[in-house]
Design a protein around this motif. Structure first.
Motif, PDB file in Angstrom:
ATOM      1  N   ALA A  66       0.911  -1.225  -0.116  1.00  0.00           N
ATOM      2  CA  ALA A  66       0.112  -0.115  -0.119  1.00  0.00           C
ATOM      3  C   ALA A  66       1.075   1.235  -0.162  1.00  0.00           C
ATOM      4  CB  ALA A  66      -0.862  -0.152   1.281  1.00  0.00           C
ATOM      5  N   ALA A  67       2.049   1.338   0.753  1.00  0.00           N
ATOM      6  CA  ALA A  67       2.964   2.143   0.846  1.00  0.00           C
ATOM      7  C   ALA A  67       3.586   2.439  -0.758  1.00  0.00           C
ATOM      8  CB  ALA A  67       4.064   1.982   1.852  1.00  0.00           C
ATOM      9  N   TYR A  68       3.776   1.460  -1.492  1.00  0.00           N
ATOM     10  CA  TYR A  68       4.408   1.613  -2.834  1.00  0.00           C
ATOM     11  C   TYR A  68       3.274   2.189  -3.320  1.00  0.00           C
ATOM     12  CZ  TYR A  68       5.180  -0.599  -7.308  1.00  0.00           C
ATOM     13  OH  TYR A  68       5.408  -0.841  -8.723  1.00  0.00           O
ATOM     14  N   LEU A  69       2.154   1.893  -3.543  1.00  0.00           N
ATOM     15  CA  LEU A  69       1.117   2.345  -4.284  1.00  0.00           C
ATOM     16  C   LEU A  69       0.994   3.886  -3.984  1.00  0.00           C
ATOM     17  CD1 LEU A  69      -1.854  -0.165  -3.938  1.00  0.00           C
ATOM     18  CD2 LEU A  69      -0.668   0.208  -6.182  1.00  0.00           C
ATOM     19  N   LYS A  70       0.959   4.528  -2.795  1.00  0.00           N
ATOM     20  CA  LYS A  70       0.973   5.536  -2.245  1.00  0.00           C
ATOM     21  C   LYS A  70       2.165   6.421  -2.772  1.00  0.00           C
ATOM     22  CE  LYS A  70       0.557   8.480   1.882  1.00  0.00           C
ATOM     23  NZ  LYS A  70       2.009   9.107   1.785  1.00  0.00           N
ATOM     24  N   GLU A  71       3.222   6.032  -2.775  1.00  0.00           N
ATOM     25  CA  GLU A  71       4.495   6.381  -3.371  1.00  0.00           C
ATOM     26  C   GLU A  71       4.380   6.776  -4.819  1.00  0.00           C
ATOM     27  OE1 GLU A  71       7.765   4.020  -2.440  1.00  0.00           O
ATOM     28  OE2 GLU A  71       7.518   4.332  -0.035  1.00  0.00           O
ATOM     29  N   ASN A  72       3.622   5.924  -5.445  1.00  0.00           N
ATOM     30  CA  ASN A  72       3.414   6.188  -7.165  1.00  0.00           C
ATOM     31  C   ASN A  72       1.899   6.829  -7.432  1.00  0.00           C
ATOM     32  OD1 ASN A  72       5.855   4.574  -8.444  1.00  0.00           O
ATOM     33  ND2 ASN A  72       5.559   3.519  -6.660  1.00  0.00           N
ATOM     34  N   ALA A  73       1.413   7.329  -6.351  1.00  0.00           N
ATOM     35  CA  ALA A  73      -0.023   7.856  -6.599  1.00  0.00           C
ATOM     36  C   ALA A  73      -0.035   9.031  -7.547  1.00  0.00           C
ATOM     37  CB  ALA A  73      -0.623   8.574  -5.275  1.00  0.00           C
ATOM     38  N   ARG A  74      -1.059   8.960  -8.269  1.00  0.00           N
ATOM     39  CA  ARG A  74      -1.215   9.718  -9.634  1.00  0.00           C
ATOM     40  C   ARG A  74      -1.592  11.326  -9.424  1.00  0.00           C
ATOM     41  NH1 ARG A  74      -5.005   5.547 -12.572  1.00  0.00           N
ATOM     42  NH2 ARG A  74      -5.219   4.944 -10.266  1.00  0.00           N
ATOM     43  N   ASP A  75      -2.350  11.338  -8.168  1.00  0.00           N
ATOM     44  CA  ASP A  75      -2.681  12.719  -7.799  1.00  0.00           C
ATOM     45  C   ASP A  75      -2.675  12.660  -6.128  1.00  0.00           C
ATOM     46  OD1 ASP A  75      -5.227  11.762  -6.882  1.00  0.00           O
ATOM     47  OD2 ASP A  75      -5.853  11.900  -9.167  1.00  0.00           O
ATOM     48  N   ALA A  76      -2.910  14.164  -5.579  1.00  0.00           N
ATOM     49  CA  ALA A  76      -2.757  14.037  -4.319  1.00  0.00           C
ATOM     50  C   ALA A  76      -4.126  13.520  -3.653  1.00  0.00           C
ATOM     51  CB  ALA A  76      -2.843  15.699  -3.892  1.00  0.00           C
ATOM     52  N   LYS A  77      -5.178  13.372  -4.221  1.00  0.00           N
ATOM     53  CA  LYS A  77      -6.428  12.858  -3.667  1.00  0.00           C
ATOM     54  C   LYS A  77      -6.045  11.183  -3.719  1.00  0.00           C
ATOM     55  CE  LYS A  77     -11.159  12.827  -4.301  1.00  0.00           C
ATOM     56  NZ  LYS A  77     -12.577  13.429  -5.011  1.00  0.00           N
ATOM     57  N   GLU A  78      -5.571  10.706  -4.346  1.00  0.00           N
ATOM     58  CA  GLU A  78      -5.264   9.221  -4.549  1.00  0.00           C
ATOM     59  C   GLU A  78      -4.020   9.033  -3.345  1.00  0.00           C
ATOM     60  OE1 GLU A  78      -5.206   6.357  -7.950  1.00  0.00           O
ATOM     61  OE2 GLU A  78      -3.053   6.786  -7.762  1.00  0.00           O
ATOM     62  N   ALA A  79      -3.226   9.820  -3.432  1.00  0.00           N
ATOM     63  CA  ALA A  79      -2.245   9.568  -2.323  1.00  0.00           C
ATOM     64  C   ALA A  79      -2.772   9.622  -0.886  1.00  0.00           C
ATOM     65  CB  ALA A  79      -1.163  10.759  -2.441  1.00  0.00           C
ATOM     66  N   LYS A  80      -3.646  10.447  -0.638  1.00  0.00           N
ATOM     67  CA  LYS A  80      -4.194  10.870   0.805  1.00  0.00           C
ATOM     68  C   LYS A  80      -4.989   9.602   0.880  1.00  0.00           C
ATOM     69  CE  LYS A  80      -7.325  13.730   3.399  1.00  0.00           C
ATOM     70  NZ  LYS A  80      -8.027  15.168   3.503  1.00  0.00           N
ATOM     71  N   ALA A  81      -5.951   8.926   0.163  1.00  0.00           N
ATOM     72  CA  ALA A  81      -6.707   7.901   0.371  1.00  0.00           C
ATOM     73  C   ALA A  81      -5.745   6.692   0.551  1.00  0.00           C
ATOM     74  CB  ALA A  81      -7.500   7.740  -0.882  1.00  0.00           C
ATOM     75  N   LEU A  82      -4.727   6.484  -0.308  1.00  0.00           N
ATOM     76  CA  LEU A  82      -3.982   5.426  -0.036  1.00  0.00           C
ATOM     77  C   LEU A  82      -3.040   5.594   1.515  1.00  0.00           C
ATOM     78  CD1 LEU A  82      -2.710   4.967  -3.521  1.00  0.00           C
ATOM     79  CD2 LEU A  82      -4.074   3.362  -2.330  1.00  0.00           C
ATOM     80  N   GLY A  83      -2.986   6.907   1.989  1.00  0.00           N
ATOM     81  CA  GLY A  83      -2.377   7.045   3.292  1.00  0.00           C
ATOM     82  C   GLY A  83      -3.390   6.099   4.378  1.00  0.00           C
ATOM     83  N   HIS A  84      -4.607   6.546   4.276  1.00  0.00           N
ATOM     84  CA  HIS A  84      -5.703   5.754   5.099  1.00  0.00           C
ATOM     85  C   HIS A  84      -5.434   4.315   4.943  1.00  0.00           C
ATOM     86  CE1 HIS A  84      -8.212   9.812   4.518  1.00  0.00           C
ATOM     87  NE2 HIS A  84      -7.111   9.993   5.273  1.00  0.00           N
ATOM     88  N   ILE A  85      -5.437   3.878   3.799  1.00  0.00           N
ATOM     89  CA  ILE A  85      -5.224   2.246   3.504  1.00  0.00           C
ATOM     90  C   ILE A  85      -4.078   1.890   4.311  1.00  0.00           C
ATOM     91  CG2 ILE A  85      -4.957   0.654   1.907  1.00  0.00           C
ATOM     92  CD1 ILE A  85      -7.774   1.923   1.964  1.00  0.00           C
ATOM     93  N   VAL A  86      -3.016   2.585   4.283  1.00  0.00           N
ATOM     94  CA  VAL A  86      -1.590   2.163   4.975  1.00  0.00           C
ATOM     95  C   VAL A  86      -2.018   2.110   6.364  1.00  0.00           C
ATOM     96  CG1 VAL A  86       0.696   2.798   5.563  1.00  0.00           C
ATOM     97  CG2 VAL A  86      -0.033   3.127   3.108  1.00  0.00           C
ATOM     98  N   ALA A  87      -2.778   2.953   6.977  1.00  0.00           N
ATOM     99  CA  ALA A  87      -2.981   3.284   8.484  1.00  0.00           C
ATOM    100  C   ALA A  87      -3.965   1.950   8.716  1.00  0.00           C
ATOM    101  CB  ALA A  87      -3.763   4.448   8.804  1.00  0.00           C
ATOM    102  N   ALA A  88      -4.714   1.732   7.825  1.00  0.00           N
ATOM    103  CA  ALA A  88      -5.726   0.464   8.184  1.00  0.00           C
ATOM    104  C   ALA A  88      -4.948  -0.816   8.496  1.00  0.00           C
ATOM    105  CB  ALA A  88      -6.987   0.663   7.247  1.00  0.00           C
ATOM    106  N   LEU A  89      -4.036  -0.950   7.365  1.00  0.00           N
ATOM    107  CA  LEU A  89      -3.379  -2.172   7.352  1.00  0.00           C
ATOM    108  C   LEU A  89      -2.361  -2.261   8.275  1.00  0.00           C
ATOM    109  CD1 LEU A  89      -2.670  -2.191   3.342  1.00  0.00           C
ATOM    110  CD2 LEU A  89      -4.109  -4.147   4.883  1.00  0.00           C
ATOM    111  N   GLU A  90      -1.855  -1.138   8.923  1.00  0.00           N
ATOM    112  CA  GLU A  90      -1.049  -1.123  10.102  1.00  0.00           C
ATOM    113  C   GLU A  90      -1.795  -1.595  11.298  1.00  0.00           C
ATOM    114  OE1 GLU A  90       2.311   2.288   8.690  1.00  0.00           O
ATOM    115  OE2 GLU A  90       0.779   2.550  10.069  1.00  0.00           O
ATOM    116  N   SER A  91      -3.158  -1.201  11.357  1.00  0.00           N
ATOM    117  CA  SER A  91      -3.797  -1.426  12.720  1.00  0.00           C
ATOM    118  C   SER A  91      -4.213  -3.019  12.350  1.00  0.00           C
ATOM    119  CB  SER A  91      -5.204  -0.596  12.400  1.00  0.00           C
ATOM    120  OG  SER A  91      -5.995  -0.977  13.684  1.00  0.00           O
TER     121      SER A  91
END
Length: 302
Positions: free
Chosen positions: A93-118
């Motif tokens: 998920a962090a890899y996807l976030k690093e390669n996000a195509r825009d800021a909105k996608e990066a923010k959403a993927l940041g939430h996904i990273v946090a969910a997976l960490e939990s």
């Protein structure tokens, strides 16, 4: 201890040294855990992958040993896989976030990273017997070391050269077949099979580097780049499967939509790139390459 086999030494002794070195390193890593529990499990599994590749190289000569020990190593790796796999999903998920195509996608993927960490942290707390497994696993690996000590290869250098060349050719043929399957059916299973054969191929390049150090090093680097791509593809497939199996971790519909869209886009890009790279990695004729390995081996023992 270097993972290598020198052709001008006893093949039995070199095999035992290479296998025993990987097993001993795995035992030490699990006991000391210098970078923490998760990284220790990750390093341990890499040792076992190299070892299983080595066993496949010589499977035609000692089939019963290889079948038995591969099953032992597969089972012990699986027993410690859950926590590491959860960590790998976070990295994906962090890899996807690093390669996000825009800021909105990066923010959403940041939430996904946090969910997976939990999720990973909850699993670590729930799996109360993980420390027990870490304590018991070295004993299984010591039994594997004892089994390696019983292996013996008959015949002289010529027979050994044929054995090594045969194992190399078999792996490259399987890799070519896997590429064909990926081209015909771009499924998670076909790409995962290609990844396993590429991992075997890379292990042999490291193992047999003394035959031709410069060429083997170059092959190792390009094969590693292919394995990295195939690893991303596999992890994306696993993440996609998790979304379907455990939707409770992804309650925000917008975040989930961004995640699935990012997975599909990245899968397409990575699969295309991986197949192009695989064609380069496995471009040589399998028989000609095996013949070259056999000749190089004989040249160093003549």
């Amino acid at each position: 201890m270097p993972f290598r086999i020198r052709p001008d030494h006893s093949f039995t002794a070199e095999f035992r040294k290479a296998a025993g070195g990987q097993l001993s390193h795995a035992i030490h890593t699990l006991a000391e855990r210098p970078d923490g529990k998760h990284e220790a499990i990750h390093a341990f599994r890499k040792n076992l992958k190299r070892l299983r590749s080595l066993y496949r190289l010589v499977a035609s000569e000692v089939p019963e040993f290889c079948e038995r020990e591969n099953a032992r190593l597969r089972d012990v790796a699986k027993s410690l896989s859950a926590i590491r796999d959860a960590t790998a999903l976070i990295e994906t998920a962090a890899y996807l976030k690093e390669n996000a195509r825009d800021a909105k996608e990066a923010k959403a993927l940041g939430h996904i990273v946090a969910a997976l960490e939990s999720r990973r942290d909850h699993m670590a707390d729930a799996e109360a017997d993980i420390d027990r497994k870490l304590t018991e696993t070295p004993e299984v690996l010591r039994d594997a070391i004892a089994a390696v000590g019983e292996v013996h290869f008959n015949g002289g250098p010529r027979r050994t050269a044929r054995l090594v060349a045969k194992g190399w050719r078999k792996t490259t043929l399987k890799a070519r077949k896997a590429i064909e399957h990926c081209q015909a059916e771009a499924s998670a299973e076909t790409f995962h099979t290609l990844r396993k054969r590429a991992q075997d191929y890379r292990a042999y390049q490291r193992l047999l580097r003394p035959l031709w150090p410069t060429a083997m090093k170059a092959k190792y680097e390009v094969t590693s780049s292919l394995i990295d791509l195939l690893g991303h593809i596999h992890d994306l497939d696993v993440l996609c499967a998790l979304v379907e199996a455990e939707p409770q971790h992804f309650s925000n519909a917008d975040d989930l939509a961004h995640l699935l869209d990012a997975i599909i886009f990245r899968q397409q890009e990575d699969r295309h790139a991986a197949l192009e790279r695989a064609e380069d990695v496995f471009a040589d004729d399998a028989q000609e390459e095996a013949d070259r390995i056999e000749l190089l081996w004989r040249a160093q023992v003549s």
